[in-house]
Design a protein around this motif. Sequence first.
Motif, short mmCIF file in Angstrom:
data_model
loop_
_atom_site.label_atom_id
_atom_site.label_comp_id
_atom_site.label_asym_id
_atom_site.label_seq_id
_atom_site.Cartn_x
_atom_site.Cartn_y
_atom_site.Cartn_z
N GLU A 222 0.82 -1.21 0.00
CA GLU A 222 0.00 0.00 0.00
C GLU A 222 0.85 1.26 0.00
N ARG A 223 2.15 1.10 -0.20
CA ARG A 223 3.05 2.25 -0.26
C ARG A 223 2.56 3.25 -1.30
N THR A 224 2.64 4.53 -0.98
CA THR A 224 2.05 5.58 -1.81
C THR A 224 3.04 6.17 -2.81
N LEU A 225 4.21 6.57 -2.32
CA LEU A 225 5.16 7.33 -3.14
C LEU A 225 6.10 6.42 -3.93
N ILE A 278 5.35 15.08 12.01
CA ILE A 278 5.14 13.71 11.55
C ILE A 278 4.91 13.76 10.05
N VAL A 279 5.57 12.88 9.32
CA VAL A 279 5.28 12.71 7.89
C VAL A 279 4.81 11.28 7.71
N THR A 280 3.59 11.11 7.18
CA THR A 280 3.02 9.76 7.15
C THR A 280 2.07 9.56 5.98
N ASP A 281 1.95 8.32 5.54
CA ASP A 281 0.88 7.92 4.64
C ASP A 281 0.07 6.80 5.27
N ILE A 297 2.23 16.14 8.20
CA ILE A 297 2.00 16.16 6.76
C ILE A 297 1.54 14.77 6.36
N VAL A 298 0.33 14.70 5.83
CA VAL A 298 -0.28 13.42 5.45
C VAL A 298 -0.22 13.27 3.94
N ILE A 299 0.44 12.22 3.48
CA ILE A 299 0.52 11.93 2.06
C ILE A 299 -0.71 11.11 1.67
N ASN A 300 -1.46 11.59 0.71
CA ASN A 300 -2.66 10.88 0.28
C ASN A 300 -2.34 9.44 -0.09
N SER A 301 -3.14 8.52 0.41
CA SER A 301 -2.90 7.09 0.22
C SER A 301 -3.65 6.56 -0.98
N LYS A 302 -3.26 5.37 -1.42
CA LYS A 302 -4.01 4.67 -2.47
C LYS A 302 -5.41 4.31 -1.97
N SER A 303 -5.51 4.08 -0.68
CA SER A 303 -6.79 3.69 -0.11
C SER A 303 -7.66 4.91 0.17
N PRO A 304 -8.95 4.87 -0.20
CA PRO A 304 -9.84 6.00 0.06
C PRO A 304 -10.10 6.24 1.55
N LYS A 305 -9.72 5.25 2.40
CA LYS A 305 -9.98 5.42 3.83
C LYS A 305 -9.20 6.59 4.40
N MET A 306 -8.02 6.90 3.84
CA MET A 306 -7.21 8.00 4.35
C MET A 306 -7.92 9.34 4.16
N LYS A 307 -8.32 9.62 2.92
CA LYS A 307 -9.01 10.88 2.65
C LYS A 307 -10.34 10.92 3.38
N GLY A 308 -11.03 9.79 3.43
CA GLY A 308 -12.32 9.74 4.10
C GLY A 308 -12.22 10.06 5.57
N CYS A 309 -11.21 9.51 6.24
CA CYS A 309 -11.03 9.79 7.67
C CYS A 309 -10.47 11.19 7.90
N PHE A 321 -2.94 17.79 4.48
CA PHE A 321 -3.18 16.64 3.61
C PHE A 321 -2.75 17.01 2.20
N ILE A 322 -1.79 16.26 1.63
CA ILE A 322 -1.23 16.66 0.34
C ILE A 322 -1.23 15.50 -0.65
#
Length: 360
Positions: A222-225, A278-281, A297-309, A321-322
């Motif tokens: 699920e790694r984003t970058l 904190i820098v996290t995805d 700083i929150v890196i947007n994830s592949k999973s919609p749960k990140m943006k949703g929460c 959130f970036i």
Amino acid sequence: MSIKEKIYAVCVENKLLKKIYISISYIKWKIYYKINLVNPIKKYKKSTKNPVFLIFTPEHANLGDHAIAYAESILLKKAGINYYEITGKKLYELEQYGYLSILNHATILINGGGNLGILWPLIEKMNRAIIIQNPDSKIYVFPNSIFYGNDDYGRKEFETSKKIYNSHRNLHLCARERISYDIMKDAYKSVELVPDMVFTLNESHDTLERNGCLWCMRNDVERTLSDEKEEKLKQQLVDIYGDDIKDSNTVLSYDVSVEKREEELKRKFNEFKLAQLIVTDRLHGMIFAVITGTNCIVINSKSPKMKGCYDWIKDLDYIAFIDDVENIDKIIDNFPDYPHEYDNKEFVKAIDKMISQIVV
């Protein structure tokens, strides 16, 4: 080779003896679990007027799941609800030896998380078994995310789950973000939108001296970058914090028992409270930053749960959130000065409302 090992070796080489050996082993372990797991559950049910079971709680290494269970325990105790906890490990033991229906007629609370759907098929299979084998229980699925995908396999599995879930007369599901809610409300009979349980915790009161940056990024599927973007982000952080950048993770390298849950969570919370940034995805990397009042700083994830929460806390000025990794220095400059006092009252109120329905 010991006598036991010799017996095992002989049994394995002979099909009939192997079958007998397996049967004896199964019976032996079934008796063991009846004495050590089933009988205490029976005793609790017999001695309690309205038995409540909190099930599927973790004994693994993911502190996000532990934080959910920890928050649930606090809120249930606050509501005066006495409960019996059955971890995921013990739940599988009950299922394996045919004891899962022992929970029938009691209230069952299924631990929150991201467990509905095909991402964790064994968990989905267990959810179905719980629903099927406990038809007379009141069952609550605490705030969860759902994912079945759009391929043939996912659609087929979703149809199977819908048939099983909707066959239960008293099943109530909670979605922890809007995307999951929209999917679940069209599929199931009783669905509420309720925030992730961990939002009800508040660890922002300490005024510890903060230094440096915590790098709390995924390194799994699920790694984003990409490697290139991750290197670009790290270099910007090095320009600001030098060598004061530490790796962190909400998933430990060892399993955590129920008894050690609070201790390990407090250790991780303190780690967050000692950081400037904190820098996290990771979803609970973000939520741990929220509840500890830590710039993140929150890196947007592949999973919609990140943006949703994130939508639950999008008004917090210390969480950014970036979608890209440009101009990190400007984002950091725009964070307000410490300390940040996190207000969890609305989250507690929302969860309390849900929990009040359990005792009705």
